[in-house]
Enzyme design. Structure first.
Site, PDB file in Angstrom:
ATOM      1  N   SER A 203      12.054 -38.059 -13.021  1.00  0.00           N
ATOM      2  CA  SER A 203      12.881 -39.262 -13.054  1.00  0.00           C
ATOM      3  C   SER A 203      12.040 -40.440 -12.601  1.00  0.00           C
ATOM      4  O   SER A 203      10.872 -40.297 -12.244  1.00  0.00           O
ATOM      5  CB  SER A 203      14.098 -39.105 -12.146  1.00  0.00           C
ATOM      6  OG  SER A 203      13.687 -39.252 -10.802  1.00  0.00           O
ATOM      7  N   LYS A 204      12.658 -41.582 -12.612  1.00  0.00           N
ATOM      8  CA  LYS A 204      12.025 -42.833 -12.236  1.00  0.00           C
ATOM      9  C   LYS A 204      11.358 -42.748 -10.847  1.00  0.00           C
ATOM     10  O   LYS A 204      10.360 -43.394 -10.588  1.00  0.00           O
ATOM     11  CB  LYS A 204      13.119 -43.918 -12.228  1.00  0.00           C
ATOM     12  CG  LYS A 204      12.601 -45.328 -12.324  1.00  0.00           C
ATOM     13  CD  LYS A 204      12.378 -45.745 -13.758  1.00  0.00           C
ATOM     14  CE  LYS A 204      11.682 -47.106 -13.777  1.00  0.00           C
ATOM     15  NZ  LYS A 204      11.035 -47.429 -15.025  1.00  0.00           N
ATOM     16  N   ARG A 205      11.955 -41.942  -9.977  1.00  0.00           N
ATOM     17  CA  ARG A 205      11.391 -41.772  -8.629  1.00  0.00           C
ATOM     18  C   ARG A 205       9.933 -41.330  -8.675  1.00  0.00           C
ATOM     19  O   ARG A 205       9.181 -41.554  -7.743  1.00  0.00           O
ATOM     20  CB  ARG A 205      12.157 -40.657  -7.894  1.00  0.00           C
ATOM     21  CG  ARG A 205      13.302 -41.096  -7.066  1.00  0.00           C
ATOM     22  CD  ARG A 205      13.923 -39.889  -6.381  1.00  0.00           C
ATOM     23  NE  ARG A 205      14.278 -38.814  -7.289  1.00  0.00           N
ATOM     24  CZ  ARG A 205      13.732 -37.612  -7.290  1.00  0.00           C
ATOM     25  NH1 ARG A 205      12.806 -37.300  -6.412  1.00  0.00           N
ATOM     26  NH2 ARG A 205      14.115 -36.699  -8.160  1.00  0.00           N
ATOM     27  N   GLY A 207       7.605 -42.383 -10.462  1.00  0.00           N
ATOM     28  CA  GLY A 207       6.670 -43.403 -10.948  1.00  0.00           C
ATOM     29  C   GLY A 207       6.976 -43.713 -12.390  1.00  0.00           C
ATOM     30  O   GLY A 207       8.129 -43.703 -12.807  1.00  0.00           O
ATOM     31  N   ASP A 213       6.625 -48.082 -19.324  1.00  0.00           N
ATOM     32  CA  ASP A 213       6.056 -48.160 -17.972  1.00  0.00           C
ATOM     33  C   ASP A 213       4.561 -47.839 -18.004  1.00  0.00           C
ATOM     34  O   ASP A 213       3.771 -48.453 -17.293  1.00  0.00           O
ATOM     35  CB  ASP A 213       6.702 -47.121 -17.034  1.00  0.00           C
ATOM     36  CG  ASP A 213       8.161 -47.429 -16.736  1.00  0.00           C
ATOM     37  OD1 ASP A 213       8.568 -48.595 -16.863  1.00  0.00           O
ATOM     38  OD2 ASP A 213       8.890 -46.480 -16.386  1.00  0.00           O
TER      39      ASP A 213
END
Ligand code: GLU
Length: 422
Positions: A203-205, A207, A213
């Site tokens: 997930s985004k956690r 990075g 991104d």
């Protein structure tokens, strides 16, 4: 591997293209290129609220940036609604489906099982007793997801469905629909889930989680392709670097693992650094100039290249070579201790007369200062570094001074000496 495999990437456009989707796209693309087949792009846009033109554009941009070109499409699943309706009508007409309070349900046999022959997972058996007669069309006639996918895969002549493991439970339903339509199901391969280095679902956690991104963080598409290819696949126990041509040649679904793969951005950084150092400096300069909207960066690029892991590192390392240096008070206080201004003054004298003003005569001039003062090299070099760059990290000091030029170097040293005296 079979010739002419027809594969598809079928994203539901809900925003940025995530790393897992990008890997699915890459594997499909590799198979298509390897078998001289076709890579079909089908946008599963039946959720009209989420499938905005902007979200579709994001998926296409991400694929273009990764240089995964498609041979057919992008088809819109929503626009294929008439084909889905025909499929539903045929299933009802032939007794494979029936109306139930307005909705249409597929008749699933009470006994037996549907076996998915998954290239990666082997045989996966789904007992019919556990599958209800499921809805294939709502009472307004609109098709449900599994019906649309099955009809589209049939119509598009898809030979291999390669997608995330999260779709495995849909597969028996799609096979049941295809068989009821008199079509042979394609070959299926369900890719392993992606986890972060902590073992949790990616997930985004963790990075950078989307292709967008990764681009923003300064990774190169060729490095990202190489890294994504290794998320679940390996050629042998040890090889890590593959050019895209090698990936096309060597990739095989049979060597994809079932266990979750770990997306580790640190590993990607390391791999990207390797790709960056291999680029000809002119090419790296071209990419950086385009990215930063600037010209004349080549001298700075040449000396920063060796220390960069991402394109963004360039600015961190070398902005001071093309702009006034930023002021880093912590670095200043750490370096400009007692005696540092005097060492800097001596270095200034040596630099004022170094001829020609290139890295090698700058090096001899500064080494002479180190010898005369009987200090460690860094006692002389760090004050210069902080004076010209504002910080304690930069490309090589001699090269940096040379690229900055005599006039600018001396002016920055003078300002530092004034500040130290104040
Ligand atoms: N649209 C689905 C998704 O984005 C993929 C469906 C498929 O590959 O069959 O997860």
């Amino acid at each position: 591997m079979a010739e002419g495999m027809r594969v598809r990437f079928a994203p539901s456009p809900t925003g940025a293209l995530h790393v897992g989707g990008a890997r699915t796209a890459l594997y499909n693309w590799l198979i298509a290129r390897q078998s001289s087949g076709s890579f079909v792009l089908r946008i599963e846009d039946t959720d009209r609220e989420r499938s905005t033109p902007e979200n579709v554009a994001q998926v296409l941009d991400a694929l273009r940036w990764l240089e995964l070109d498609w041979d057919e499409g992008p088809y819109s699943q929503a626009e294929r609604r008439p084909r889905h309706s025909e499929g539903i009508e045929r299933l009802v007409a032939e007794g494979h489906a029936y109306l139930d309070e307005g909705a249409t349900r597929l008749r699933v046999p009470d006994e037996g099982a549907t076996v998915v022959q998954d290239v990666i997972r082997g045989e996966v058996t789904f007992e019919h007793a556990a599958i209800d007669d499921f809805v294939i069309a709502r009472s307004d006639g609109s098709p449900l997801y599994n019906l649309a996918v099955a009809v589209d895969d049939r119509d598009m002549g898809i030979t291999h469905v390669v997608r995330g493991a999260d779709h495995l439970s849909n597969t028996p339903r799609q096979i049941l629909i295809l068989r009821a339509l008199g079509a042979d199901p394609p070959v299926y391969a369900h890719l392993p889930l992606l986890h972060g280095p902590d073992g949790k679902k990616l997930s985004k956690r963790h990075g950078a989680a989307s292709v967008q991104d990764l681009r923003d963080a300064g990774y190169l598409p060729e490095a990202v392709r190489n890294y994504l290819a290794l998320l679940g696949w390996g050629y042998d126990e040890s090889t890590e670097f593959f050019t895209t041509e090698e990936l096309i040649e060597r990739f095989s679904l049979e060597r994809v693992s079932k266990s979750p793969a770990v997306f580790d951005e640190q590993k990607l950084r390391w791999m990207n650094g390797h790709y960056l150092r291999q680029l000809p400096p002119e090419e790296l300069t071209r990419r950086l100039e385009e990215r930063l909207g600037r010209q004349g960066l080549e001298p700075a690029v040449r000396i920063a290249q060796e220390k960069m892991q991402t394109l963004n590192d360039f600015w961190q390392l070398a902005a001071f070579l093309v702009e006034p240096q930023p002021d880093d008070t912590a670095a200043w206080e750490k370096v400009m201790t007692d005696g540092a201004p005097e060492r800097l003054r001596r270095a200034r004298e040596a630099l004022a007369s170094a001829e020609p003003f290139d890295a090698s005569s700058i090096e001899s001039a500064l080494r002479a200062v180190v010898d005369e003062l009987g200090v460690k090299p860094r006692d002389v070099y760090q004050p210069i570094r902080v004076a010209i760059s504002g910080g304690t990290v930069s490309p090589g000091i001699f090269e940096s001074v040379a690229v900055l030029g005599r006039e600018e170097t001396l002016a920055r040293i003078d300002r530092a000496l004034e500040r130290a005296a104040a």
